[in-house]
Scaffold this motif. Structure first.
Motif, PDB file in Angstrom:
ATOM      1  N   MET B  76      37.274  35.323  45.036  1.00  0.00           N
ATOM      2  CA  MET B  76      38.083  36.482  45.444  1.00  0.00           C
ATOM      3  C   MET B  76      39.441  36.461  44.763  1.00  0.00           C
ATOM      4  O   MET B  76      39.930  37.499  44.297  1.00  0.00           O
ATOM      5  CB  MET B  76      38.252  36.490  46.971  1.00  0.00           C
ATOM      6  CG  MET B  76      36.968  36.844  47.696  1.00  0.00           C
ATOM      7  SD  MET B  76      36.960  36.300  49.410  1.00  0.00           S
ATOM      8  CE  MET B  76      38.154  37.375  50.121  1.00  0.00           C
ATOM      9  N   ALA B  77      40.062  35.279  44.682  1.00  0.00           N
ATOM     10  CA  ALA B  77      41.386  35.184  44.049  1.00  0.00           C
ATOM     11  C   ALA B  77      41.287  35.529  42.559  1.00  0.00           C
ATOM     12  O   ALA B  77      42.165  36.202  42.004  1.00  0.00           O
ATOM     13  CB  ALA B  77      41.956  33.787  44.240  1.00  0.00           C
ATOM     14  N   ALA B  78      40.201  35.077  41.912  1.00  0.00           N
ATOM     15  CA  ALA B  78      40.033  35.370  40.477  1.00  0.00           C
ATOM     16  C   ALA B  78      39.877  36.869  40.250  1.00  0.00           C
ATOM     17  O   ALA B  78      40.463  37.430  39.325  1.00  0.00           O
ATOM     18  CB  ALA B  78      38.811  34.625  39.934  1.00  0.00           C
ATOM     19  N   ARG B  84      43.037  32.247  37.903  1.00  0.00           N
ATOM     20  CA  ARG B  84      41.942  31.506  37.285  1.00  0.00           C
ATOM     21  C   ARG B  84      42.502  30.259  36.623  1.00  0.00           C
ATOM     22  O   ARG B  84      43.708  30.112  36.486  1.00  0.00           O
ATOM     23  CB  ARG B  84      41.243  32.357  36.212  1.00  0.00           C
ATOM     24  CG  ARG B  84      40.581  33.617  36.732  1.00  0.00           C
ATOM     25  CD  ARG B  84      39.821  34.336  35.622  1.00  0.00           C
ATOM     26  NE  ARG B  84      39.055  35.458  36.169  1.00  0.00           N
ATOM     27  CZ  ARG B  84      39.505  36.705  36.245  1.00  0.00           C
ATOM     28  NH1 ARG B  84      40.722  36.997  35.837  1.00  0.00           N
ATOM     29  NH2 ARG B  84      38.756  37.657  36.766  1.00  0.00           N
ATOM     30  N   GLY B  85      41.624  29.360  36.200  1.00  0.00           N
ATOM     31  CA  GLY B  85      42.062  28.214  35.406  1.00  0.00           C
ATOM     32  C   GLY B  85      41.887  26.894  36.127  1.00  0.00           C
ATOM     33  O   GLY B  85      41.538  26.830  37.304  1.00  0.00           O
ATOM     34  N   ARG B  86      42.154  25.822  35.390  1.00  0.00           N
ATOM     35  CA  ARG B  86      41.881  24.478  35.857  1.00  0.00           C
ATOM     36  C   ARG B  86      42.712  24.111  37.092  1.00  0.00           C
ATOM     37  O   ARG B  86      42.199  23.548  38.062  1.00  0.00           O
ATOM     38  CB  ARG B  86      42.205  23.503  34.717  1.00  0.00           C
ATOM     39  CG  ARG B  86      41.657  22.130  34.907  1.00  0.00           C
ATOM     40  CD  ARG B  86      41.983  21.257  33.684  1.00  0.00           C
ATOM     41  NE  ARG B  86      41.803  19.862  34.028  1.00  0.00           N
ATOM     42  CZ  ARG B  86      40.616  19.265  34.119  1.00  0.00           C
ATOM     43  NH1 ARG B  86      39.527  19.951  33.894  1.00  0.00           N
ATOM     44  NH2 ARG B  86      40.524  17.987  34.441  1.00  0.00           N
ATOM     45  N   ALA B  91      42.969  23.091  42.919  1.00  0.00           N
ATOM     46  CA  ALA B  91      43.566  23.457  44.208  1.00  0.00           C
ATOM     47  C   ALA B  91      42.488  23.912  45.191  1.00  0.00           C
ATOM     48  O   ALA B  91      42.486  23.513  46.360  1.00  0.00           O
ATOM     49  CB  ALA B  91      44.605  24.558  44.006  1.00  0.00           C
ATOM     50  N   TRP B  92      41.539  24.747  44.726  1.00  0.00           N
ATOM     51  CA  TRP B  92      40.492  25.243  45.625  1.00  0.00           C
ATOM     52  C   TRP B  92      39.583  24.110  46.092  1.00  0.00           C
ATOM     53  O   TRP B  92      39.177  24.064  47.254  1.00  0.00           O
ATOM     54  CB  TRP B  92      39.658  26.328  44.952  1.00  0.00           C
ATOM     55  CG  TRP B  92      40.371  27.636  44.833  1.00  0.00           C
ATOM     56  CD1 TRP B  92      40.642  28.324  43.693  1.00  0.00           C
ATOM     57  CD2 TRP B  92      40.940  28.407  45.900  1.00  0.00           C
ATOM     58  NE1 TRP B  92      41.330  29.471  43.973  1.00  0.00           N
ATOM     59  CE2 TRP B  92      41.529  29.543  45.328  1.00  0.00           C
ATOM     60  CE3 TRP B  92      41.015  28.231  47.288  1.00  0.00           C
ATOM     61  CZ2 TRP B  92      42.173  30.518  46.088  1.00  0.00           C
ATOM     62  CZ3 TRP B  92      41.659  29.207  48.052  1.00  0.00           C
ATOM     63  CH2 TRP B  92      42.231  30.322  47.448  1.00  0.00           C
ATOM     64  N   LEU B  93      39.289  23.175  45.180  1.00  0.00           N
ATOM     65  CA  LEU B  93      38.451  22.033  45.567  1.00  0.00           C
ATOM     66  C   LEU B  93      39.164  21.225  46.656  1.00  0.00           C
ATOM     67  O   LEU B  93      38.564  20.840  47.667  1.00  0.00           O
ATOM     68  CB  LEU B  93      38.158  21.147  44.348  1.00  0.00           C
ATOM     69  CG  LEU B  93      37.261  19.951  44.614  1.00  0.00           C
ATOM     70  CD1 LEU B  93      35.861  20.425  44.994  1.00  0.00           C
ATOM     71  CD2 LEU B  93      37.192  19.021  43.396  1.00  0.00           C
ATOM     72  N   ALA B  94      40.487  21.028  46.448  1.00  0.00           N
ATOM     73  CA  ALA B  94      41.267  20.275  47.432  1.00  0.00           C
ATOM     74  C   ALA B  94      41.283  21.002  48.774  1.00  0.00           C
ATOM     75  O   ALA B  94      41.079  20.395  49.832  1.00  0.00           O
ATOM     76  CB  ALA B  94      42.696  20.073  46.915  1.00  0.00           C
TER      77      ALA B  94
END
Lengths: 245, 112
Positions: B76-78, B84-86, B91-94
Protein backbone atom coordinates in the motif's frame (compact mmCIF):
# COMPACT_ATOMS: atom_id res chain seq x y z
CA UNK A 1 -31.58 7.24 -28.21
CA UNK A 2 -32.51 10.21 -30.40
CA UNK A 3 -29.40 11.58 -32.04
CA UNK A 4 -28.65 15.30 -31.79
CA UNK A 5 -28.16 17.20 -35.08
CA UNK A 6 -24.59 18.03 -34.20
CA UNK A 7 -21.94 16.89 -31.77
CA UNK A 8 -20.10 19.19 -29.38
CA UNK A 9 -16.65 17.67 -29.35
CA UNK A 10 -13.92 18.66 -26.87
CA UNK A 11 -10.53 17.51 -28.15
CA UNK A 12 -7.25 17.58 -26.26
CA UNK A 13 -4.73 19.83 -28.02
CA UNK A 14 -1.06 20.02 -27.08
CA UNK A 15 1.32 17.67 -25.32
CA UNK A 16 1.40 16.76 -21.63
CA UNK A 17 0.46 20.41 -21.06
CA UNK A 18 -2.41 21.55 -23.18
CA UNK A 19 -6.08 22.30 -23.22
CA UNK A 20 -9.32 21.27 -24.84
CA UNK A 21 -10.45 22.77 -28.12
CA UNK A 22 -14.14 22.63 -28.98
CA UNK A 23 -15.51 21.64 -32.37
CA UNK A 24 -19.00 21.30 -33.75
CA UNK A 25 -19.31 18.18 -35.91
CA UNK A 26 -22.43 17.16 -37.86
CA UNK A 27 -24.02 14.00 -36.43
CA UNK A 28 -24.56 11.17 -38.91
CA UNK A 29 -26.06 7.71 -38.78
CA UNK A 30 -23.64 4.89 -37.88
CA UNK A 31 -20.89 7.42 -37.21
CA UNK A 32 -17.85 6.16 -35.31
CA UNK A 33 -15.70 8.23 -32.98
CA UNK A 34 -12.86 7.86 -35.49
CA UNK A 35 -15.17 9.34 -38.16
CA UNK A 36 -15.66 12.36 -35.89
CA UNK A 37 -11.92 12.85 -35.41
CA UNK A 38 -11.29 12.44 -39.13
CA UNK A 39 -13.99 15.02 -39.89
CA UNK A 40 -12.35 17.53 -37.56
CA UNK A 41 -8.93 16.99 -39.11
CA UNK A 42 -10.11 17.09 -42.74
CA UNK A 43 -12.77 19.76 -42.54
CA UNK A 44 -12.11 21.94 -39.50
CA UNK A 45 -8.50 21.85 -38.32
CA UNK A 46 -5.81 20.07 -40.38
CA UNK A 47 -3.24 20.52 -37.59
CA UNK A 48 -4.97 17.92 -35.39
CA UNK A 49 -2.68 14.92 -34.70
CA UNK A 50 -4.16 11.44 -34.24
CA UNK A 51 -3.34 7.91 -35.29
CA UNK A 52 -5.24 5.24 -37.18
CA UNK A 53 -4.59 2.67 -39.89
CA UNK A 54 -7.02 -0.17 -40.62
CA UNK A 55 -10.38 1.34 -39.49
CA UNK A 56 -11.77 -2.18 -38.94
CA UNK A 57 -10.53 -3.19 -35.49
CA UNK A 58 -7.44 -5.10 -36.53
CA UNK A 59 -4.42 -2.84 -36.15
CA UNK A 60 -4.88 -1.45 -32.64
CA UNK A 61 -3.64 2.04 -33.44
CA UNK A 62 -6.71 4.29 -33.00
CA UNK A 63 -7.36 3.89 -29.25
CA UNK A 64 -8.17 7.09 -27.34
CA UNK A 65 -9.90 8.16 -24.16
CA UNK A 66 -13.54 8.78 -25.07
CA UNK A 67 -15.63 10.46 -22.37
CA UNK A 68 -13.14 9.31 -19.75
CA UNK A 69 -12.82 5.73 -20.91
CA UNK A 70 -10.22 4.09 -23.16
CA UNK A 71 -11.76 2.68 -26.35
CA UNK A 72 -10.86 1.68 -29.89
CA UNK A 73 -12.39 4.58 -31.77
CA UNK A 74 -12.83 2.86 -35.15
CA UNK A 75 -15.32 0.38 -33.73
CA UNK A 76 -17.01 2.69 -31.24
CA UNK A 77 -20.28 4.13 -32.49
CA UNK A 78 -20.90 7.68 -31.36
CA UNK A 79 -24.48 6.91 -30.37
CA UNK A 80 -23.22 4.39 -27.78
CA UNK A 81 -21.00 6.87 -25.94
CA UNK A 82 -22.36 10.35 -26.58
CA UNK A 83 -24.16 12.28 -23.84
CA UNK A 84 -27.79 13.41 -24.22
CA UNK A 85 -26.65 16.90 -25.26
CA UNK A 86 -24.26 15.61 -27.93
CA UNK A 87 -21.11 16.07 -25.84
CA UNK A 88 -17.98 14.07 -26.64
CA UNK A 89 -14.65 14.47 -24.86
CA UNK A 90 -11.57 13.04 -26.54
CA UNK A 91 -8.17 12.67 -24.91
CA UNK A 92 -5.08 10.65 -25.76
CA UNK A 93 -4.70 7.31 -23.94
CA UNK A 94 -3.88 7.59 -20.24
CA UNK A 95 -0.73 6.18 -18.60
CA UNK A 96 1.39 6.99 -21.67
CA UNK A 97 3.41 10.07 -22.72
CA UNK A 98 1.53 12.38 -25.05
CA UNK A 99 3.23 13.09 -28.38
CA UNK A 100 0.68 15.66 -29.51
CA UNK A 101 -3.10 16.06 -29.37
CA UNK A 102 -4.67 12.58 -29.54
CA UNK A 103 -1.47 10.66 -30.32
CA UNK A 104 0.05 8.91 -27.31
CA UNK A 105 3.56 7.49 -27.38
CA UNK A 106 3.22 3.69 -27.21
CA UNK A 107 6.97 3.04 -26.89
CA UNK A 108 6.87 2.35 -23.10
CA UNK A 109 3.96 -0.04 -23.69
CA UNK A 110 5.85 -2.12 -26.26
CA UNK A 111 9.14 -1.89 -24.34
CA UNK A 112 7.35 -3.74 -21.55
CA UNK A 113 6.35 -6.56 -23.92
CA UNK A 114 10.10 -7.00 -24.50
CA UNK A 115 10.84 -6.84 -20.76
CA UNK A 116 8.19 -9.51 -20.16
CA UNK A 117 9.94 -11.68 -22.80
CA UNK A 118 6.85 -11.55 -24.96
CA UNK A 119 8.62 -13.22 -27.89
CA UNK A 120 8.53 -16.85 -28.93
CA UNK A 121 11.75 -18.76 -28.18
CA UNK A 122 11.84 -22.13 -29.99
CA UNK A 123 12.65 -24.89 -27.51
CA UNK A 124 15.15 -26.90 -29.52
CA UNK A 125 16.62 -24.02 -31.49
CA UNK A 126 17.72 -21.37 -28.98
CA UNK A 127 19.52 -19.38 -31.66
CA UNK A 128 16.24 -18.76 -33.42
CA UNK A 129 16.83 -21.33 -36.16
CA UNK A 130 13.96 -23.40 -37.52
CA UNK A 131 13.46 -26.53 -35.36
CA UNK A 132 14.23 -29.86 -37.03
CA UNK A 133 10.78 -31.33 -36.63
CA UNK A 134 7.21 -30.27 -36.11
CA UNK A 135 5.78 -30.28 -32.61
CA UNK A 136 2.37 -31.90 -32.25
CA UNK A 137 0.13 -29.54 -30.25
CA UNK A 138 -3.32 -31.00 -29.48
CA UNK A 139 -5.72 -28.03 -29.87
CA UNK A 140 -7.94 -29.32 -27.03
CA UNK A 141 -5.11 -29.62 -24.50
CA UNK A 142 -5.44 -27.39 -21.42
CA UNK A 143 -2.23 -25.47 -22.12
CA UNK A 144 -3.18 -24.77 -25.72
CA UNK A 145 -6.65 -23.60 -24.74
CA UNK A 146 -5.08 -21.21 -22.20
CA UNK A 147 -2.74 -19.89 -24.91
CA UNK A 148 -5.49 -19.60 -27.52
CA UNK A 149 -7.63 -17.56 -25.12
CA UNK A 150 -5.09 -14.72 -25.18
CA UNK A 151 -3.45 -14.68 -28.60
CA UNK A 152 -5.88 -12.35 -30.38
CA UNK A 153 -4.42 -9.24 -28.73
CA UNK A 154 -4.02 -6.38 -31.23
CA UNK A 155 -1.78 -4.29 -28.95
CA UNK A 156 -4.11 -1.30 -28.77
CA UNK A 157 -3.07 -0.44 -25.16
CA UNK A 158 -6.67 0.10 -24.02
CA UNK A 159 -6.02 -2.29 -21.10
CA UNK A 160 -2.78 -0.52 -20.24
CA UNK A 161 -4.47 2.89 -20.21
CA UNK A 162 -7.28 1.49 -18.04
CA UNK A 163 -5.02 -0.12 -15.44
CA UNK A 164 -4.83 1.53 -12.00
CA UNK A 165 -1.66 -0.36 -11.12
CA UNK A 166 0.17 1.16 -14.12
CA UNK A 167 -0.91 4.58 -12.86
CA UNK A 168 0.45 3.81 -9.38
CA UNK A 169 3.67 2.12 -10.48
CA UNK A 170 5.14 3.25 -13.82
CA UNK A 171 7.42 0.16 -13.83
CA UNK A 172 4.46 -2.25 -13.78
CA UNK A 173 4.47 -4.38 -16.93
CA UNK A 174 0.74 -4.00 -17.51
CA UNK A 175 -2.04 -6.35 -18.62
CA UNK A 176 -1.11 -6.77 -22.30
CA UNK A 177 2.54 -7.74 -21.72
CA UNK A 178 1.56 -10.15 -18.94
CA UNK A 179 -1.22 -11.63 -21.09
CA UNK A 180 1.32 -12.19 -23.87
CA UNK A 181 3.74 -13.84 -21.41
CA UNK A 182 0.97 -16.18 -20.22
CA UNK A 183 0.23 -17.32 -23.79
CA UNK A 184 3.93 -18.19 -24.21
CA UNK A 185 4.18 -19.91 -20.82
CA UNK A 186 1.41 -22.17 -22.13
CA UNK A 187 3.10 -22.75 -25.48
CA UNK A 188 4.68 -26.22 -25.32
CA UNK A 189 7.03 -25.33 -28.18
CA UNK A 190 8.57 -22.46 -26.24
CA UNK A 191 11.84 -23.05 -24.38
CA UNK A 192 12.17 -19.88 -22.30
CA UNK A 193 9.52 -20.51 -19.64
CA UNK A 194 11.91 -20.15 -16.69
CA UNK A 195 13.39 -16.84 -17.85
CA UNK A 196 9.97 -15.51 -18.73
CA UNK A 197 8.49 -16.38 -15.34
CA UNK A 198 11.43 -14.59 -13.71
CA UNK A 199 10.77 -11.57 -15.94
CA UNK A 200 7.08 -11.30 -15.02
CA UNK A 201 7.43 -11.93 -11.25
CA UNK A 202 7.59 -9.41 -8.44
CA UNK A 203 6.44 -5.86 -7.71
CA UNK A 204 6.72 -4.68 -11.32
CA UNK A 205 5.11 -7.87 -12.59
CA UNK A 206 2.08 -10.03 -12.05
CA UNK A 207 2.27 -9.89 -8.25
CA UNK A 208 1.17 -6.24 -8.17
CA UNK A 209 -2.11 -6.93 -9.96
CA UNK A 210 -5.15 -6.23 -7.75
CA UNK A 211 -7.47 -8.21 -10.01
CA UNK A 212 -9.85 -5.26 -10.34
CA UNK A 213 -10.29 -6.40 -13.96
CA UNK A 214 -10.56 -3.05 -15.73
CA UNK A 215 -8.39 -4.64 -18.44
CA UNK A 216 -10.82 -7.50 -18.94
CA UNK A 217 -13.80 -5.15 -18.78
CA UNK A 218 -12.41 -2.79 -21.40
CA UNK A 219 -10.51 -5.07 -23.79
CA UNK A 220 -12.16 -4.44 -27.16
CA UNK A 221 -11.27 -7.98 -28.27
CA UNK A 222 -12.98 -9.43 -25.18
CA UNK A 223 -9.75 -11.01 -23.97
CA UNK A 224 -9.23 -11.65 -20.26
CA UNK A 225 -5.78 -10.38 -19.23
CA UNK A 226 -6.87 -10.49 -15.58
CA UNK A 227 -7.23 -14.27 -15.72
CA UNK A 228 -3.93 -14.55 -17.58
CA UNK A 229 -2.22 -12.63 -14.75
CA UNK A 230 -3.95 -14.86 -12.19
CA UNK A 231 -2.55 -17.84 -14.11
CA UNK A 232 0.98 -16.43 -13.86
CA UNK A 233 0.53 -15.87 -10.12
CA UNK A 234 -0.75 -19.42 -9.67
CA UNK A 235 2.16 -20.90 -11.61
CA UNK A 236 4.71 -18.84 -9.69
CA UNK A 237 3.04 -19.66 -6.35
CA UNK A 238 3.34 -23.41 -6.76
CA UNK A 239 6.77 -23.24 -8.41
CA UNK A 240 8.06 -21.17 -5.48
CA UNK A 241 6.34 -23.18 -2.77
CA UNK A 242 7.51 -26.51 -4.19
CA UNK A 243 11.03 -25.23 -4.88
CA UNK A 244 10.76 -25.69 -8.64
CA UNK A 245 12.45 -22.38 -9.31
CA UNK B 1 14.94 -6.46 -3.45
CA UNK B 2 15.24 -9.07 -6.21
CA UNK B 3 12.11 -10.18 -8.05
CA UNK B 4 12.65 -13.59 -6.49
CA UNK B 5 12.54 -11.99 -3.03
CA UNK B 6 9.39 -10.08 -4.01
CA UNK B 7 7.82 -13.33 -5.19
CA UNK B 8 8.65 -14.92 -1.86
CA UNK B 9 6.99 -12.02 -0.02
CA UNK B 10 3.87 -12.57 -2.13
CA UNK B 11 3.89 -16.30 -1.40
CA UNK B 12 4.33 -15.62 2.34
CA UNK B 13 1.38 -13.23 2.25
CA UNK B 14 -0.85 -15.78 0.52
CA UNK B 15 0.16 -18.62 2.84
CA UNK B 16 -0.33 -16.45 5.95
CA UNK B 17 -3.74 -15.45 4.55
CA UNK B 18 -4.71 -19.13 4.46
CA UNK B 19 -3.49 -19.61 8.03
CA UNK B 20 -5.31 -16.46 9.17
CA UNK B 21 -8.57 -17.60 7.56
CA UNK B 22 -8.58 -20.64 9.87
CA UNK B 23 -6.97 -18.92 12.88
CA UNK B 24 -9.42 -15.99 12.93
CA UNK B 25 -12.32 -18.45 12.82
CA UNK B 26 -10.91 -20.45 15.76
CA UNK B 27 -10.21 -17.19 17.59
CA UNK B 28 -13.78 -15.89 17.13
CA UNK B 29 -15.37 -19.18 18.13
CA UNK B 30 -13.16 -19.23 21.24
CA UNK B 31 -14.19 -15.67 22.15
CA UNK B 32 -17.88 -16.48 21.75
CA UNK B 33 -17.43 -19.60 23.88
CA UNK B 34 -15.30 -17.82 26.49
CA UNK B 35 -17.71 -14.94 27.18
CA UNK B 36 -20.66 -17.24 27.91
CA UNK B 37 -21.55 -17.01 31.53
CA UNK B 38 -19.21 -14.07 32.14
CA UNK B 39 -15.55 -13.52 31.40
CA UNK B 40 -12.92 -13.84 34.09
CA UNK B 41 -9.13 -13.79 34.12
CA UNK B 42 -9.09 -17.01 36.08
CA UNK B 43 -11.12 -18.76 33.39
CA UNK B 44 -8.81 -17.57 30.59
CA UNK B 45 -5.66 -18.53 32.50
CA UNK B 46 -7.23 -21.87 33.35
CA UNK B 47 -7.52 -22.59 29.68
CA UNK B 48 -4.17 -21.28 28.49
CA UNK B 49 -1.69 -21.76 31.37
CA UNK B 50 0.61 -24.68 30.65
CA UNK B 51 -1.35 -25.54 27.53
CA UNK B 52 1.24 -25.97 24.72
CA UNK B 53 -1.40 -26.34 22.03
CA UNK B 54 -2.99 -22.92 22.73
CA UNK B 55 0.44 -21.30 22.94
CA UNK B 56 1.50 -22.86 19.60
CA UNK B 57 -1.79 -21.76 18.03
CA UNK B 58 -1.45 -18.14 19.17
CA UNK B 59 2.27 -18.00 18.31
CA UNK B 60 1.53 -19.09 14.73
CA UNK B 61 -1.47 -16.73 14.63
CA UNK B 62 0.60 -13.74 15.80
CA UNK B 63 3.48 -14.49 13.45
CA UNK B 64 1.10 -14.83 10.49
CA UNK B 65 -0.74 -11.63 11.36
CA UNK B 66 2.50 -9.66 11.78
CA UNK B 67 3.99 -10.79 8.47
CA UNK B 68 0.71 -10.58 6.55
CA UNK B 69 -0.02 -7.05 7.73
CA UNK B 70 3.49 -5.72 7.14
CA UNK B 71 3.66 -7.12 3.59
CA UNK B 72 0.26 -5.60 2.83
CA UNK B 73 1.28 -2.22 4.25
CA UNK B 74 4.49 -2.37 2.20
CA UNK B 75 2.42 -2.75 -0.99
CA UNK B 76 0.00 0.00 0.00
CA UNK B 77 2.81 2.43 0.86
CA UNK B 78 4.55 1.70 -2.47
CA UNK B 79 1.40 2.27 -4.49
CA UNK B 80 -0.09 5.25 -2.67
CA UNK B 81 2.90 7.33 -1.52
CA UNK B 82 5.65 5.78 -3.65
CA UNK B 83 7.58 4.50 -0.62
CA UNK B 84 9.90 1.89 -2.14
CA UNK B 85 13.47 0.64 -1.78
CA UNK B 86 15.76 -1.32 0.47
CA UNK B 87 15.41 0.91 3.52
CA UNK B 88 11.63 0.70 3.38
CA UNK B 89 11.77 -3.09 2.94
CA UNK B 90 13.95 -3.49 6.03
CA UNK B 91 11.65 -1.19 8.00
CA UNK B 92 8.55 -3.19 6.99
CA UNK B 93 10.24 -6.48 7.88
CA UNK B 94 11.14 -5.03 11.28
CA UNK B 95 7.60 -3.73 11.81
CA UNK B 96 6.19 -7.15 10.90
CA UNK B 97 8.50 -9.04 13.23
CA UNK B 98 8.04 -6.58 16.11
CA UNK B 99 4.24 -6.82 15.74
CA UNK B 100 4.50 -10.61 15.72
CA UNK B 101 6.87 -10.42 18.71
CA UNK B 102 4.34 -8.45 20.78
CA UNK B 103 1.67 -11.01 19.96
CA UNK B 104 3.88 -13.97 20.80
CA UNK B 105 4.98 -12.30 24.05
CA UNK B 106 1.33 -11.82 25.04
CA UNK B 107 0.58 -15.48 24.23
CA UNK B 108 3.60 -16.55 26.27
CA UNK B 109 2.35 -14.42 29.16
CA UNK B 110 -0.86 -16.47 29.20
CA UNK B 111 1.06 -19.74 28.87
CA UNK B 112 3.82 -19.34 31.46
Amino acid sequence: MAEPASLKVSVWRGGEQGDFARYEVPARANQTVLDVVTHIQRELDPSLAYRFACRVGMCGSCAMTVNGRARWTCRTHVRKVVGADGELELRPLANLPVIRDLAADLAPFFDKWQRAQGRFQPKDAPDGAVPEDFVVVPPASKARREADAGIECIGCAVCYASCDVVAWNPDYLGPAALNRAWTLVNDVRDGAHGDRLDAVAGDAGCHSCHSTQSCTERCPKNLDPSSAIAGLKRRLFWDTLLGRR
Amino acid sequence: MSTRGQTHLWVVQRVTAMILAVAVLVHLVTIIGAVRGGLSAAEILGRTRGNGAWFAFYAVFALSAGLHGAIGLRNMAAETIGLRGRGADIAWLAIGLVTAGFGIRAAYGLFA
